[in-house]
Enzyme design. Structure first.
Site, PDB file in Angstrom:
ATOM      1  N   SER A  24      63.674  11.183  73.089  1.00 16.28           N
ATOM      2  CA  SER A  24      62.601  12.190  72.994  1.00 16.28           C
ATOM      3  C   SER A  24      62.383  12.927  74.310  1.00 16.28           C
ATOM      4  O   SER A  24      61.529  13.798  74.394  1.00 16.28           O
ATOM      5  CB  SER A  24      61.300  11.513  72.557  1.00 16.28           C
ATOM      6  OG  SER A  24      60.927  10.511  73.492  1.00 16.28           O
ATOM      7  N   HIS A 157      39.251  44.488  47.101  1.00 12.10           N
ATOM      8  CA  HIS A 157      40.501  44.633  46.333  1.00 12.10           C
ATOM      9  C   HIS A 157      41.440  45.656  46.980  1.00 12.10           C
ATOM     10  O   HIS A 157      42.273  46.257  46.312  1.00 12.10           O
ATOM     11  CB  HIS A 157      40.233  45.054  44.883  1.00 12.10           C
ATOM     12  CG  HIS A 157      39.172  44.256  44.199  1.00 12.10           C
ATOM     13  ND1 HIS A 157      39.427  43.131  43.469  1.00 12.10           N
ATOM     14  CD2 HIS A 157      37.820  44.414  44.180  1.00 12.10           C
ATOM     15  CE1 HIS A 157      38.298  42.631  42.989  1.00 12.10           C
ATOM     16  NE2 HIS A 157      37.302  43.384  43.429  1.00 12.10           N
ATOM     17  N   SER A 278      63.037  52.328  66.234  1.00 15.80           N
ATOM     18  CA  SER A 278      64.180  51.986  65.385  1.00 15.80           C
ATOM     19  C   SER A 278      65.429  52.523  66.051  1.00 15.80           C
ATOM     20  O   SER A 278      65.404  53.587  66.682  1.00 15.80           O
ATOM     21  CB  SER A 278      63.994  52.620  64.014  1.00 15.80           C
ATOM     22  OG  SER A 278      65.256  52.797  63.386  1.00 15.80           O
ATOM     23  N   LYS A 284      60.373  56.467  64.135  1.00 14.44           N
ATOM     24  CA  LYS A 284      59.651  55.241  63.788  1.00 14.44           C
ATOM     25  C   LYS A 284      58.831  54.650  64.919  1.00 14.44           C
ATOM     26  O   LYS A 284      59.226  54.646  66.074  1.00 14.44           O
ATOM     27  CB  LYS A 284      60.653  54.173  63.326  1.00 14.44           C
ATOM     28  CG  LYS A 284      61.334  54.539  62.032  1.00 14.44           C
ATOM     29  CD  LYS A 284      60.498  54.150  60.835  1.00 14.44           C
ATOM     30  CE  LYS A 284      60.775  52.699  60.510  1.00 14.44           C
ATOM     31  NZ  LYS A 284      60.030  52.248  59.363  1.00 14.44           N
ATOM     32  N   ASN A 286      57.140  50.996  64.843  1.00 12.01           N
ATOM     33  CA  ASN A 286      56.929  49.808  64.010  1.00 12.01           C
ATOM     34  C   ASN A 286      55.957  48.816  64.652  1.00 12.01           C
ATOM     35  O   ASN A 286      56.061  48.544  65.843  1.00 12.01           O
ATOM     36  CB  ASN A 286      58.269  49.112  63.752  1.00 12.01           C
ATOM     37  CG  ASN A 286      59.229  49.989  62.966  1.00 12.01           C
ATOM     38  OD1 ASN A 286      58.802  50.804  62.138  1.00 12.01           O
ATOM     39  ND2 ASN A 286      60.515  49.855  63.233  1.00 12.01           N
ATOM     40  N   GLU A 291      53.282  42.290  62.816  1.00 15.18           N
ATOM     41  CA  GLU A 291      54.025  41.592  61.758  1.00 15.18           C
ATOM     42  C   GLU A 291      54.337  40.158  62.155  1.00 15.18           C
ATOM     43  O   GLU A 291      54.267  39.235  61.339  1.00 15.18           O
ATOM     44  CB  GLU A 291      55.327  42.346  61.448  1.00 15.18           C
ATOM     45  CG  GLU A 291      55.078  43.710  60.818  1.00 15.18           C
ATOM     46  CD  GLU A 291      56.342  44.549  60.797  1.00 15.18           C
ATOM     47  OE1 GLU A 291      57.011  44.568  59.762  1.00 15.18           O
ATOM     48  OE2 GLU A 291      56.673  45.175  61.813  1.00 15.18           O
TER      49      GLU A 291
HETATM   50  N1  ARG Z   1      58.500   7.897  72.928  1.00 20.22           N
HETATM   51  C1  ARG Z   1      57.575   7.120  72.179  1.00 20.22           C
HETATM   52  C2  ARG Z   1      56.657   8.001  71.342  1.00 20.22           C
HETATM   53  O1  ARG Z   1      56.555   9.143  71.622  1.00 20.22           O
HETATM   54  C3  ARG Z   1      56.743   6.272  73.089  1.00 20.22           C
HETATM   55  C4  ARG Z   1      56.242   5.022  72.491  1.00 20.22           C
HETATM   56  C5  ARG Z   1      57.345   4.093  72.255  1.00 20.22           C
HETATM   57  N2  ARG Z   1      56.878   2.823  71.849  1.00 20.22           N
HETATM   58  C6  ARG Z   1      57.693   1.927  71.239  1.00 20.22           C
HETATM   59  N3  ARG Z   1      57.170   0.827  70.910  1.00 20.22           N
HETATM   60  N4  ARG Z   1      58.937   2.213  70.967  1.00 20.22           N
HETATM   61  O2  ARG Z   1      56.063   7.547  70.410  1.00 20.22           O
END
Ligand code: ARG
Length: 461
Positions: A24, A157, A278, A284, A286, A291
């Site tokens: 992560s 409406h 455009s 144009k 736009n 949007e």
């Molecule tokens: N990267 C993990 C999360 O965002 C941190 C917590 C991880 N804890 C664990 N017991 N694996 O949730």
């Protein structure tokens, strides 16, 4: 190589696919400042309670400060093998200060650590969004004050209904945004409890002081139940729900900008700064920004729904599913921030075509209700009968393809003989809006008062 954070009972390292699905750091590195602040508060509390040595705590704090400046200076190398922000920071701390680093994780788990980091992050985000929405309210209110007397068609409406003022229309959004800010503030008040010290799920046997860390991190108090502390992400959901509602408001306004700028309608002009051309059609202009504001709610509501589905059915306490709380939320927060900024930019630059607005306001027999009200007020007709008489008069005008005020008095008297020439005093769009003085109504003097009230309020916040 087995993992050094939990390598005790592992013989081999993870499969490449295991790492791929688990990692992560690519997105949670955004939490670095909160992670470091949380660790510093934790270490200093551990020292204050005599759980670790003061000397270790000082080394830890200094090392964490170094890491903060390395990250902010772009000199920090984030490593995928170290999974997430927490382990990247801790591992670098060990490189910097040696064995003392290992004492930081006493009486703590990544479960309470990540819950704390994310609460701090969402809290900062809520404060930023609040300031941005306030700025948008200011832009809208200033514009509204300037155009408090500019008559435009009001719709139901999307059919011309009754004349309103441009200022009144803009102030409607100021009210909506005020409630959006209220919802975000409510979310902030509820999230402001500190999970740190809940440890993995059950609390800890160390004599920690959770009130001290809560206070040091600006929380109102520690969370009251260790299982709940590491298990819930309702604070993210609540923020995303409030963000979705705010985005819905911005999306509606954006749709109105798209309609108003269409050459078929032509009620406002956007600046070059918020318009695109455009590559093939030289004429144009736009409204791309509008949007995109109209469209981007999809990402925010999508993040809300995505996380709701992640959390439903999860047994207590922490499960890795909860790592999925971040990417969508990060995207949603920066998306909303961009939507607000783009909307404020369009509002500050937009110029209404006042002549066209007034003409459009008079089309479609928009003052028919004023005629009916006059019949009630002056001739004492019951409203239902006045409605019927007015309908017949509108029918006459419509057959002849002329506006109400172009009918002759005798023609109206053919329908209701007691009508006098005074009726013409209520048939213009300006008279119509000026007469709407009921509290919250569109009369220019109401709009001015409402705008001034808001400007005063916004200046105080
Ligand atoms: N990267 C993990 C999360 O965002 C941190 C917590 C991880 N804890 C664990 N017991 N694996 O949730």
């Amino acid at each position: 190589m087995s993992n050094k954070m939990w390598g005790g009972r592992f013989e081999t390292g993870p499969d490449a696919i295991m790492e791929e699905i688990n990692v992560s750091i690519g997105f949670d590195q955004r939490l670095y400042a909160q992670d470091i602040a949380g660790s510093k508060a934790h270490a200093s509390m551990l020292a204050a309670k005599g759980i670790i040595d003061k000397a270790d705590a000082e080394k830890i704090a200094a090392g964490l400060d170094t890491i903060l400046s390395e990250i902010e200076g772009g000199q920090f190398t984030f490593q995928r093998a170290l999974e997430d922000i927490h382990m990247n920071v801790e591992s670098r701390l060990a490189q910097l200060i040696g064995a003392s680093a290992g004492r930081l994780h006493t009486a703590r788990s990544r479960n309470d650590q990540v819950a704390t980091d994310f609460r701090l992050y969402v809290r900062d985000t809520l404060d930023t969004l609040d300031a941005q929405i306030r700025d948008l309210q200011k832009a809208l209110t200033e514009k509204a004050l300037h155009y408090s007397g500019t008559v435009m068609p009001g719709f139901t409406h999307l059919q011309t209904a009754q004349p309103v003022t441009f200022g009144h229309h803009l102030m409607a959004y100021v009210e909506m945004l005020g409630r959006d800010r209220g919802r975000l503030r409510d979310a902030r008040a509820r999230l402001n409890e500190c999970p740190l010290g809940a440890a993995a799920l059950a609390g800890t046997s160390f004599p920690i002081d959770r009130f001290a860390t809560a206070t040091a991190l600006g929380f109102d108090r520690p969370t009251a139940n260790s299982l709940d502390s590491v298990s819930d992400r309702d604070f993210v959901l609540e923020t995303l729900a409030a963000a979705s509602i705010c985005a819905m408001h911005l999306s509606r306004f954006a749709e109105e900008i798209v309609i108003w700028t269409s050459p078929l309608v032509g009620l406002i002009k956007l600046s070059d700064r918020f318009t695109t051309g455009s590559s093939i059609m030289p004429q144009k202009r736009n409204p791309d920004a509008a949007e995109l504001v109209r469209a981007k709610i999809g990402r925010i509501a999508g993040a809300f729904n995505g996380l709701l589905m992640v959390m439903k059915g999860l047994a207590l306490a922490y499960a890795k599913d909860m790592q999925e709380d971040k990417e969508g939320a990060f995207d949603a927060f920066s998306t909303l921030s961009l939507m607000i900024a783009a909307t404020a930019g369009m509002v500050r630059d937009m110029v209404p075509n006042e002549k066209k607005m007034k003409e459009a306001a008079g089309q479609g027999y928009s003052t028919a209700t004023d005629l009916a009200d006059w019949l009630v007020r002056v001739l004492g007709l019951p409203f239902r009968e006045a409605h019927h008489v007015t309908g017949r008069i509108v029918g006459l005008a419509s057959d002849r393809e002329i506006p109400l005020h172009k009918l002759k008095l005798e023609e109206m008297q053919g329908v209701e003989p007691r009508i006098t020439k005074e009726v013409f005093g209520v048939l213009s769009v300006s008279k119509s809006v000026a007469s709407r003085v009921s509290y919250g109504g569109t009369a220019p003097k109401n709009v001015r008062a409402q705008a001034k009230r808001w400007l005063k309020q916004l200046a105080k916040e």
